[in-house]
Scaffold this motif. Structure first.
Motif: not given
Length: 355
Positions: A236-242, A276-282, A300-305, A320-324
């Motif tokens: 899994c690619l960790r693209a969610g480092s803030h 694993y996308p995260g940050g502003r651009n998740w 999920g909210i571990e990686d997204a704000y 709601e993030v999962v549903e999206t």
């Protein structure tokens, strides 16, 4: 006779238009010309052969949605989506599974809302009601504990004993070699110890890649040395480092997703590639990963704000993030695996606890 009229022809009994065109077209009368034929179906097939296009298989594979909740972010006024009680954590995990997440990654919080790194008592107290209400769920757990060299075995051994099998840790997160996670070195030796113990005890190694050199280490030190036997390999690619500059810049975030997904596919043939996308651009990176055929997506909210990269709207609820994510995947024609048994089969896992 010249087909062109001279000035003397005009109004002086010179040749009329019909006679001029007869000369141009070998005396063919306008009355003898037939209208152009209707554009037929066969002509359309010849000039617009869309029916001859081959299928493009990039998105022709299933996807498993992993829910990362509640994570490490501070809650309260800073981030109201973060739960403040154990009951809130349980309810939102249940709703996330019902929204389409087949797998969960949980960092539990105590009654004061504080994250507890390795509190297995609390983790079990939160996961048990989720199993009871949802029937089954795939667990991707962080089993390593902090020490000078990360200890991947002790925490997982405890979870296996509590579940009489792998109920609470069906997949174990493996962080990149050389990383100092919470002050612990994730050395090659500790990771080799981890994958041996995990595979011997029914826990699927879930590898996280933070950068391209990690793939080289994984391939060279684990796959080439025959340390891994339980394929396919879940990478899994960790693209969610803030703190990552790359994942917060356009278009580099999209290039990063595309290049790293295909880098893994070409480097490790027998692999299931996750993102694993995260940050502003998740959200845009999630969509790019789904378009590129990623088979595991973690949201999920571990990686997204922030909900959107261009607006200051906060994520309101994890479910709601999962549903999206599920809606986008299905809109793109991707099959979302929601059945835990099918998800485990696809990922090369098995459930070893009593049903």
């Amino acid at each position: 006779m010249s087909p062109h009229r001279s000035n003397s022809d005009a109004g002086n009994g010179g040749p009329d238009e019909k006679s001029l065109h007869r000369n141009l077209y070998d005396d063919l009368s306008f009355d003898e010309l037939e209208p152009s034929p209707t554009f037929t179906e066969e002509a359309a097939k010849q000039f617009f052969p869309v029916h001859e296009e081959d299928r493009i298989d990039t998105m022709d594979s299933p996807v498993v949605v992993e829910c990362a909740y509640p994570g490490w972010q501070p809650g309260g006024d800073h981030y109201p989506a973060v739960p403040e009680s154990k009951d809130e954590q349980i309810r939102e995990l249940v709703e996330s599974v019902e929204a389409g997440a087949a797998a969960v990654h949980v960092h539990p919080r105590d009654e004061d809302g504080r994250p507890q790194w390795n509190d297995n008592d609390l983790l079990v107290d939160i996961l048990d009601p989720v199993f009871e209400e949802c029937g089954d769920v795939v667990t991707f757990s962080q089993g390593w504990t902090t020490s000078p060299h990360a200890d991947y075995v002790s925490g997982v051994r405890d979870l296996l004993e509590r579940g009489d099998g792998n109920k609470y840790c069906q997949g174990g997160v493996i962080l990149p070699p050389g990383l100092f996670g919470a002050g612990s070195l994730h050395s090659i030796s500790t990771i080799k110890e981890a994958v041996r113990y995990y595979e011997d005890n029914g826990v699927k190694p879930i590898f996280q890649l933070y950068d391209t050199h990690v793939l080289r280490d994984l391939k060279h030190h684990l796959i080439a040395d025959d340390e891994l036997e339980w394929d396919p390999y879940v990478v899994c690619l960790r693209a969610g480092s803030h703190h990552s500059q790359t994942t917060n810049n356009d278009p580099w975030s999209y290039f990063k997703v595309l290049s790293e997904i295909y880098n893994v596919r070409q480097s490790v043939e027998d692999s299931v590639v996750g993102l694993y996308p995260g940050g502003r651009n998740w959200l845009p990176m999630l969509m790019m990963g789904l378009v590129a055929g990623a088979n595991v997506v973690r949201v999920g909210i571990e990686d997204a704000y922030w909900m959107y990269p261009h607006e200051d709207e906060l994520v309101r609820k994890n479910s709601e993030v999962v549903e999206t994510a599920v809606e986008i995947a299905e809109m793109l024609g991707r099959e979302v695996i929601t059945d835990p048994d099918r998800a485990r089969e696809f990922l090369g896992m098995k459930y070893t606890s009593p049903r």
